[in-house]
Design an enzyme around this catalytic site. Sequence first.
Site, PDB file in Angstrom:
ATOM      1  N   CYS A 185     -35.801  43.423  13.392  1.00 21.03           N
ATOM      2  CA  CYS A 185     -36.096  44.582  14.224  1.00 21.03           C
ATOM      3  C   CYS A 185     -34.836  45.093  14.904  1.00 21.03           C
ATOM      4  CB  CYS A 185     -37.101  44.225  15.327  1.00 21.03           C
ATOM      5  SG  CYS A 185     -38.673  43.552  14.734  1.00 21.03           S
ATOM      6  N   ASP A 227      -3.023  71.446  25.939  1.00 22.32           N
ATOM      7  CA  ASP A 227      -4.045  72.456  25.657  1.00 22.32           C
ATOM      8  C   ASP A 227      -4.266  73.337  26.882  1.00 22.32           C
ATOM      9  OD1 ASP A 227      -6.530  73.220  23.850  1.00 22.32           O
ATOM     10  OD2 ASP A 227      -7.267  72.982  25.904  1.00 22.32           O
TER      11      ASP A 227
END
Length: 487
Positions: A34, A436
């Site tokens: 699981c 940037d």
Amino acid sequence: MHEDVERCVRAVQAKDARFDGWFFTGVLTTGIYCRPSCPATPPKAENMRFYPSAAAAQRAGFRACKRCRPDAAPGSPEWNHRADAVARAMRLIADGVVDREGVPGLAVRLGYSARQVERQLQAELGAGPLALARAQRAQTARLLIETTALPMADVAFAAGFASIRTFNDTVREVFALTPTLLRERAARGRPAAAAGTISLRLPFRRPLCPDNLFGHLAANAVPGVEEWRDGAYRRTLRLPGGPGIVALSPRPEHVACTLTLTDLRDLTVAISRCRWTLDLDADPVAVDDLLRADPVLAPLVDKAPGRRVPRSPDGAEFAVRAVLGQQVSTAAARTHAGRLAAARGEPVEDPGGGLTRLFPEPGALAGAELALPRARRATVAALAEELAAGEIDLGVGGDWNEARARLAALPGIGPWTVETVAMRALGDPDAFVPGDLGVRAAARALDLPAAPAALARRSCAWRPWRAYAVQYLWATGDHAINRLPAA
């Protein structure tokens, strides 16, 4: 993490979905495995065994749980933020390299012998490349069985199995059901998809902030190659078996994905590239916890947690687009890229929208007419030549440092382009662009150092998640990349 038994037991007992994909739980009393968040009653701790991959659990003799479908859990974030050989191998396996080129092809791409690759994967994941690819084929088969009306023989070969018998045996072994029963359980009156079209849900770890993720992709969409239509980001994909088209829509619990494929054998590759583009295997809790420790970033994280890094399904395409976008506006970059695609891109048919082209491969760019300064045209030509010759590898299995060095060696490519490509094409979570304009504007507004060198030093506190810090910094500006487009 699977070796930390106490931590794994606590996660299973808490049904903590944050750990889905980090490890898998084998239950001795039932013979199933699981995901940690399985809704079933947790087993006793002494009956749990933990595995680092679904393939390892399957090799240990466990079959997949029918309730939590562990084979469909989000991928481990380990393979996204690491740059070592095992992580690169896992990204390449997810991209279908073993199915297309075998283990020798995987080894060549990594620069190791096949024996070394086998040994490293076995040591860390409890399964070799063939077993990992087999687990992936089983999941692909399940998707095709449950979402299409294809004959089972076609499903088998589309999923990559060499024979019908191997397909049947694998499906029974992994899911404890025959292919026919799997289809019957999933049907429930639902109409099958059209031929070549697959609709599925892409899971992710919560939280997920879709605003910048889809906003960035839509705002930078290249006309004819990408579009925002009816609440979905749509784009063309260059796949091994032919062109494909994908539509991706954010939902509260998943991302809705509709794929139209020339060849259904490309399903696994297409899903992998979609997940990569949306950074769906990230661990947002780990990222946000570290960034939140900085009092400057904490309010930004608390306002909209779970930001992802928007990426590209094609590294070479993005590198060319990054150069086209140097020192120009977003609109101008889209215009340049759109003209290039219209002139050199391979035509595609899109009955459901306005997509017309694949972005051209690097080899198709030689002699392309571009309305750019002479130096920029020379940079595009040099980059395309290196990419076409295979001298620069910007694929999911590429070496981040080597790619950076080769890009930086080209005339006209500076730090901004190198780090932008590292962030959005190579997927380096620590890529950072201190020069940037948007990042510098955010830094000034937040009283952070605005000079690139000083900001780079200040950003060391955000490592190894600086690419995510960039998303939070960009979000301080009023730009289309920060919001979902109107439907």
